[in-house]
Scaffold this active site. Structure first.
Site, PDB file in Angstrom:
ATOM      1  N   ASP A  13       0.804  -1.223   0.000  1.00 16.24           N
ATOM      2  CA  ASP A  13       0.000   0.000   0.000  1.00 16.24           C
ATOM      3  C   ASP A  13       0.838   1.275   0.000  1.00 16.24           C
ATOM      4  O   ASP A  13       0.453   2.302   0.579  1.00 16.24           O
ATOM      5  CB  ASP A  13      -0.963   0.020   1.208  1.00 16.24           C
ATOM      6  CG  ASP A  13      -1.885  -1.179   1.212  1.00 16.24           C
ATOM      7  OD1 ASP A  13      -2.258  -1.631   0.112  1.00 16.24           O
ATOM      8  OD2 ASP A  13      -2.224  -1.670   2.293  1.00 16.24           O
ATOM      9  N   LYS A  16       1.771   2.128  -5.118  1.00 18.96           N
ATOM     10  CA  LYS A  16       2.314   1.555  -6.366  1.00 18.96           C
ATOM     11  C   LYS A  16       1.391   1.856  -7.553  1.00 18.96           C
ATOM     12  O   LYS A  16       1.853   2.206  -8.636  1.00 18.96           O
ATOM     13  CB  LYS A  16       2.471   0.023  -6.215  1.00 18.96           C
ATOM     14  CG  LYS A  16       3.464  -0.368  -5.130  1.00 18.96           C
ATOM     15  CD  LYS A  16       3.507  -1.872  -4.921  1.00 18.96           C
ATOM     16  CE  LYS A  16       2.279  -2.487  -4.287  1.00 18.96           C
ATOM     17  NZ  LYS A  16       2.025  -2.094  -2.904  1.00 18.96           N
ATOM     18  N   ASN A  38      -5.381 -10.195  -3.589  1.00 17.46           N
ATOM     19  CA  ASN A  38      -5.079  -9.619  -2.269  1.00 17.46           C
ATOM     20  C   ASN A  38      -4.610  -8.173  -2.444  1.00 17.46           C
ATOM     21  O   ASN A  38      -4.718  -7.357  -1.537  1.00 17.46           O
ATOM     22  CB  ASN A  38      -4.030 -10.455  -1.510  1.00 17.46           C
ATOM     23  CG  ASN A  38      -2.785 -10.797  -2.331  1.00 17.46           C
ATOM     24  OD1 ASN A  38      -2.759 -10.603  -3.542  1.00 17.46           O
ATOM     25  ND2 ASN A  38      -1.776 -11.327  -1.675  1.00 17.46           N
ATOM     26  N   GLY A  40      -4.607  -4.323  -3.829  1.00 14.00           N
ATOM     27  CA  GLY A  40      -5.582  -3.287  -4.157  1.00 14.00           C
ATOM     28  C   GLY A  40      -4.785  -2.057  -4.544  1.00 14.00           C
ATOM     29  O   GLY A  40      -4.191  -1.413  -3.683  1.00 14.00           O
ATOM     30  N   HIS A  41      -4.688  -1.781  -5.832  1.00 11.07           N
ATOM     31  CA  HIS A  41      -3.874  -0.663  -6.318  1.00 11.07           C
ATOM     32  C   HIS A  41      -4.801   0.458  -6.791  1.00 11.07           C
ATOM     33  O   HIS A  41      -5.567   0.280  -7.736  1.00 11.07           O
ATOM     34  CB  HIS A  41      -2.952  -1.128  -7.454  1.00 11.07           C
ATOM     35  CG  HIS A  41      -1.924  -2.131  -6.999  1.00 11.07           C
ATOM     36  ND1 HIS A  41      -0.963  -2.661  -7.816  1.00 11.07           N
ATOM     37  CD2 HIS A  41      -1.704  -2.686  -5.777  1.00 11.07           C
ATOM     38  CE1 HIS A  41      -0.203  -3.496  -7.125  1.00 11.07           C
ATOM     39  NE2 HIS A  41      -0.639  -3.541  -5.881  1.00 11.07           N
ATOM     40  N   GLN A 222       1.947  -6.082  -3.138  1.00 18.40           N
ATOM     41  CA  GLN A 222       2.414  -6.162  -1.736  1.00 18.40           C
ATOM     42  C   GLN A 222       3.718  -5.377  -1.559  1.00 18.40           C
ATOM     43  O   GLN A 222       3.890  -4.368  -2.232  1.00 18.40           O
ATOM     44  CB  GLN A 222       2.585  -7.636  -1.302  1.00 18.40           C
ATOM     45  CG  GLN A 222       1.268  -8.374  -1.111  1.00 18.40           C
ATOM     46  CD  GLN A 222       0.686  -8.923  -2.385  1.00 18.40           C
ATOM     47  OE1 GLN A 222       1.360  -9.617  -3.116  1.00 18.40           O
ATOM     48  NE2 GLN A 222      -0.573  -8.643  -2.669  1.00 18.40           N
ATOM     49  N   GLY A 300     -10.817  -2.999   3.325  1.00 22.77           N
ATOM     50  CA  GLY A 300     -11.381  -1.900   4.102  1.00 22.77           C
ATOM     51  C   GLY A 300     -10.884  -1.852   5.541  1.00 22.77           C
ATOM     52  O   GLY A 300     -11.291  -0.989   6.321  1.00 22.77           O
ATOM     53  N   SER A 411       5.347  12.279  -4.402  1.00 19.96           N
ATOM     54  CA  SER A 411       3.903  12.372  -4.601  1.00 19.96           C
ATOM     55  C   SER A 411       3.293  13.139  -3.419  1.00 19.96           C
ATOM     56  O   SER A 411       3.584  12.847  -2.261  1.00 19.96           O
ATOM     57  CB  SER A 411       3.330  10.959  -4.702  1.00 19.96           C
ATOM     58  OG  SER A 411       1.934  11.003  -4.764  1.00 19.96           O
ATOM     59  N   VAL A 412       2.457  14.134  -3.746  1.00 20.68           N
ATOM     60  CA  VAL A 412       1.886  14.992  -2.689  1.00 20.68           C
ATOM     61  C   VAL A 412       0.355  14.949  -2.678  1.00 20.68           C
ATOM     62  O   VAL A 412      -0.305  15.843  -2.162  1.00 20.68           O
ATOM     63  CB  VAL A 412       2.392  16.450  -2.807  1.00 20.68           C
ATOM     64  CG1 VAL A 412       3.873  16.535  -2.468  1.00 20.68           C
ATOM     65  CG2 VAL A 412       2.133  17.012  -4.210  1.00 20.68           C
TER      66      VAL A 412
HETATM   67  P1  GDP Z   1      -0.821   0.333  -3.552  1.00 17.67           P
HETATM   68  O1  GDP Z   1      -1.428  -0.944  -3.089  1.00 17.67           O
HETATM   69  O2  GDP Z   1       0.651   0.382  -3.285  1.00 17.67           O
HETATM   70  O3  GDP Z   1      -1.133   0.656  -4.985  1.00 17.67           O
HETATM   71  O4  GDP Z   1      -1.466   1.484  -2.650  1.00 17.67           O
HETATM   72  P2  GDP Z   1      -3.027   1.636  -2.267  1.00 17.67           P
HETATM   73  O5  GDP Z   1      -3.772   2.058  -3.459  1.00 17.67           O
HETATM   74  O6  GDP Z   1      -3.491   0.423  -1.554  1.00 17.67           O
HETATM   75  O7  GDP Z   1      -2.951   2.765  -1.171  1.00 17.67           O
HETATM   76  C1  GDP Z   1      -2.436   4.028  -1.465  1.00 17.67           C
HETATM   77  C2  GDP Z   1      -3.546   5.077  -1.156  1.00 17.67           C
HETATM   78  O8  GDP Z   1      -2.957   6.347  -1.067  1.00 17.67           O
HETATM   79  C3  GDP Z   1      -4.577   5.180  -2.247  1.00 17.67           C
HETATM   80  O9  GDP Z   1      -5.800   5.542  -1.661  1.00 17.67           O
HETATM   81  C4  GDP Z   1      -4.061   6.308  -3.128  1.00 17.67           C
HETATM   82  O10 GDP Z   1      -5.082   6.983  -3.845  1.00 17.67           O
HETATM   83  C5  GDP Z   1      -3.463   7.208  -2.099  1.00 17.67           C
HETATM   84  N1  GDP Z   1      -2.293   7.988  -2.517  1.00 17.67           N
HETATM   85  C6  GDP Z   1      -1.314   7.644  -3.402  1.00 17.67           C
HETATM   86  N2  GDP Z   1      -0.360   8.611  -3.419  1.00 17.67           N
HETATM   87  C7  GDP Z   1      -0.741   9.561  -2.540  1.00 17.67           C
HETATM   88  C8  GDP Z   1      -0.161  10.776  -2.074  1.00 17.67           C
HETATM   89  O11 GDP Z   1       0.919  11.182  -2.474  1.00 17.67           O
HETATM   90  N3  GDP Z   1      -0.861  11.485  -1.134  1.00 17.67           N
HETATM   91  C9  GDP Z   1      -2.057  11.056  -0.640  1.00 17.67           C
HETATM   92  N4  GDP Z   1      -2.654  11.811   0.281  1.00 17.67           N
HETATM   93  N5  GDP Z   1      -2.629   9.911  -1.050  1.00 17.67           N
HETATM   94  C10 GDP Z   1      -1.981   9.172  -1.963  1.00 17.67           C
HETATM   95  P1  IMO Z   2      -0.970  -4.187  -2.220  1.00 13.67           P
HETATM   96  O1  IMO Z   2      -0.493  -4.778  -3.531  1.00 13.67           O
HETATM   97  C1  IMO Z   2      -0.943  -4.556   2.121  1.00 13.67           C
HETATM   98  C2  IMO Z   2      -1.054  -8.620   3.757  1.00 13.67           C
HETATM   99  C3  IMO Z   2      -2.288  -9.074   4.520  1.00 13.67           C
HETATM  100  C4  IMO Z   2      -1.666 -10.034   5.511  1.00 13.67           C
HETATM  101  C5  IMO Z   2      -0.572 -10.694   4.696  1.00 13.67           C
HETATM  102  C6  IMO Z   2      -0.955 -12.038   4.097  1.00 13.67           C
HETATM  103  O2  IMO Z   2      -2.254  -3.474  -2.315  1.00 13.67           O
HETATM  104  O3  IMO Z   2       0.129  -3.406  -1.585  1.00 13.67           O
HETATM  105  P2  IMO Z   2      -2.530 -12.729   2.060  1.00 13.67           P
HETATM  106  O4  IMO Z   2      -3.978 -12.474   1.800  1.00 13.67           O
HETATM  107  O5  IMO Z   2      -1.616 -12.207   1.010  1.00 13.67           O
HETATM  108  O6  IMO Z   2      -2.245 -14.179   2.369  1.00 13.67           O
HETATM  109  O7  IMO Z   2      -2.206 -11.928   3.427  1.00 13.67           O
HETATM  110  O8  IMO Z   2      -0.260  -9.795   3.647  1.00 13.67           O
HETATM  111  N1  IMO Z   2      -1.306  -8.117   2.392  1.00 13.67           N
HETATM  112  C7  IMO Z   2      -1.217  -6.832   2.045  1.00 13.67           C
HETATM  113  N2  IMO Z   2      -0.986  -5.725   2.785  1.00 13.67           N
HETATM  114  N3  IMO Z   2      -1.075  -4.455   0.787  1.00 13.67           N
HETATM  115  C8  IMO Z   2      -1.285  -5.539   0.023  1.00 13.67           C
HETATM  116  O9  IMO Z   2      -1.289  -5.488  -1.331  1.00 13.67           O
HETATM  117  C9  IMO Z   2      -1.403  -6.806   0.648  1.00 13.67           C
HETATM  118  N4  IMO Z   2      -1.637  -8.054   0.213  1.00 13.67           N
HETATM  119  C10 IMO Z   2      -1.559  -8.849   1.280  1.00 13.67           C
HETATM  120  O10 IMO Z   2      -2.921  -7.973   5.140  1.00 13.67           O
HETATM  121  O11 IMO Z   2      -1.045  -9.316   6.535  1.00 13.67           O
HETATM  122 MG    MG Z   3      -2.961  -1.605  -1.829  1.00 12.71          MG
END
Ligand code: GDP
Ligand code: IMO
Ligand code: MG
Length: 422
Positions: A13, A16, A38, A40-41, A222, A300, A411-412
């Site tokens: 998270d 990416k 698993n 969520g991008h 991940q 969530g 990123s801001v």
């Molecule tokens: P990923 O799994 O690595 O792709 O990251 P996620 O999408 O799960 O979580 C990143 C969250 O931060 C998302 O809700 C993005 O929209 C948000 N986000 C990404 N870059 C920024 C940033 O620079 N600032 C803020 N405030 N939010 C960001």
């Molecule tokens: P992205 O790509 C954050 C965590 C789960 C748990 C562990 C194992 O959005 O960054 P799993 O379901 O893979 O067997 O769970 O890994 N986990 C993540 N945490 N971002 C993710 O993906 C994750 N995918 C799995 O919360 O701790």
């Molecule tokens: Mg994510």
């Protein structure tokens, strides 16, 4: 020609999705190489938010081709829902999405076993998407792959064999109801019909593309500390998000990879169980969660939040070979008078030389912090590095120097234009 691996550098998270979306404007191909639904991008295009679980984040750029590599485990339901959702929002998929024949399929019993495992004593806090049990079958050489969908007789036999074994386990060990073989066979044959046109010999196509001088982004899911080999085992996922996984999960050999970029959140978060030395359990953690909207994009769940950990990052840099980093969510720190950065770990007063991946040791480390002044200024409209407050520049320089990488993107905010390139 450029083949760049994008890795999550912490516990996932990191943002990416946003960075892959930004960079894919300049790339022709984006490949997911491990993990499954698993992940969520999140990508924001204007005010429209997309959360991608299986399809590479390059899909939102219409000239980009997207590949799901052999290292990914594919949940048919999740994939079809994602395709439908994207098509409903006007994103074209046909002719742009390609799926490896060698990718493994998540079966209904994988999800069931994931939830049974999580209700026992060895809880990890998984996403419940069947990831671990699917990779178990892969390595036990019992898995069902995309290629098996192409011959329905083979598919039927394999499903029957697997379900016979799983039903035994479900009934005798877990006291659960048996699964209905026919319904599952029917479901997977339907799935084949829907995804048949996307199935491709991915390594051959990607290596030919490299020969033709095309540029490729390899999108990790991940993060490094969730890597089954290098992460905080057993509190990890069941694949290799680290850059080495990009080769084994796509069929692009290491000699063809030109660089590795780490996606680095300006603080630290983690979802699920496991050690987290810089975690903030009080008001400051709550503030990071609230301002950063730190709730899982897949489940969530509230994310655990803490200060930046440069000791962890220098380990992550080492195992991934990160040369450049994209720092995300710098804007979230704008509200703090003082910002702490962990620069070392101690156990009983002695500094550790290297990052411990033994969880018992990691649970007992004391993080050593340095404190930097905050900038207390909104950063979300800044698009030029020179306009950043000096305290923010000092913070960036400090974390880059302590972690050992160069920063090339800042990123801001979640939007495309809330990005500073250096
Ligand atoms: P990923 O799994 O690595 O792709 O990251 P996620 O999408 O799960 O979580 C990143 C969250 O931060 C998302 O809700 C993005 O929209 C948000 N986000 C990404 N870059 C920024 C940033 O620079 N600032 C803020 N405030 N939010 C960001
Ligand atoms: P992205 O790509 C954050 C965590 C789960 C748990 C562990 C194992 O959005 O960054 P799993 O379901 O893979 O067997 O769970 O890994 N986990 C993540 N945490 N971002 C993710 O993906 C994750 N995918 C799995 O919360 O701790
Ligand atoms: Mg994510």
């Amino acid at each position: 020609m450029s083949v760049t691996v994008i890795v999550g550098s912490q516990w996932g998270d990191e943002g990416k999705g946003k960075i892959v979306d930004i960079l894919s404007e300049r790339y022709e191909i984006v490949v997911r190489y491990q993990g499954g639904a698993n992940a969520g991008h999140t990508v924001l295009v204007g005010d429209q938010q997309f959360i991608l679980h299986l399809i590479p984040s390059g899909i939102l750029r219409e000239n980009v081709l997207c590949f799901i590599g052999n290292g990914v485990v594919i949940d048919p339901k999740a994939l079809l829902e994602e395709i439908k959702l994207l098509e409903g929002l006007g994103i074209s998929i046909a002719g742009r999405l390609f799926i490896s024949q060698n990718a493994h399929l998540i079966m209904p019993y994988h999800k069931l076993l994931d939830s049974i495992n999580e209700s026992g004593n060895s809880k990890i806090g998984t996403t419940g998407r069947g990831i671990g049990p699917c990779y178990i079958d892969k390595y036990a050489r019992k898995g069902i792959r995309i290629v098996d969908l192409l011959d329905h007789k083979v598919l039927e036999e394999k499903i029957k064999l697997n379900i016979e074994e799983k039903n035994n386990l479900l009934k005798k060990v877990y006291n659960q109801e048996e699964l209905n073989v026919d319904a599952i066979i029917k479901e997977y044959i339907e799935f084949d019909k829907a995804i048949d046109p996307y199935i491709t010999d991915v390594p051959t196509v990607l290596n030919n593309a490299i020969e033709e001088g095309k540029s490729i982004l390899l999108e990790g899911a991940q993060g490094a500390l969730l890597d089954v080999d290098f992460g905080t085992y057993p509190f990890v996922t069941s694949s290799n998000p680290t850059s080495g996984g990009a080769s084994t999960g796509s069929g692009i050999p290491p000699t063809k990879i030109s660089s590795v970029m780490g996606i680095v959140k300006a603080y630290t978060t983690r979802v699920g169980l496991g050690p987290f030395p810089t975690e903030l359990l009080g008001e400051e953690g709550e503030r990071l969660r609230k301002i950063g909207a730190e709730y899982g994009a897949t489940t969530g769940r509230p994310r655990r939040c803490g200060w930046f950990d440069a000791f962890l990052l220098s380990y992550s840099r080492m195992i991934n070979g990160i040369e450049r980093a994209a720092i995300t969510k710098l804007d979230v720190l704008s509200n703090f008078d003082q910002i702490k950065v962990c620069v070392a770990y101690e156990i009983q007063g002695k500094k550790l030389k290297s990052f411990p991946t033994d969880v018992n040791k990691l649970m007992n480390v004391t993080p050593i912090y340095e404190s930097l002044p905050g900038w207390k200024t909104d950063l979300t409209n800044i698009t030029n590095y020179n306009e950043l407050p000096s305290e923010a520049k000092d913070y960036l320089q400090f974390i880059s120097q302590k972690s050992g990488f160069e920063i090339s993107i800042i990123s801001v905010g979640p939007k495309r234009d809330q990005t500073i390139e250096l």
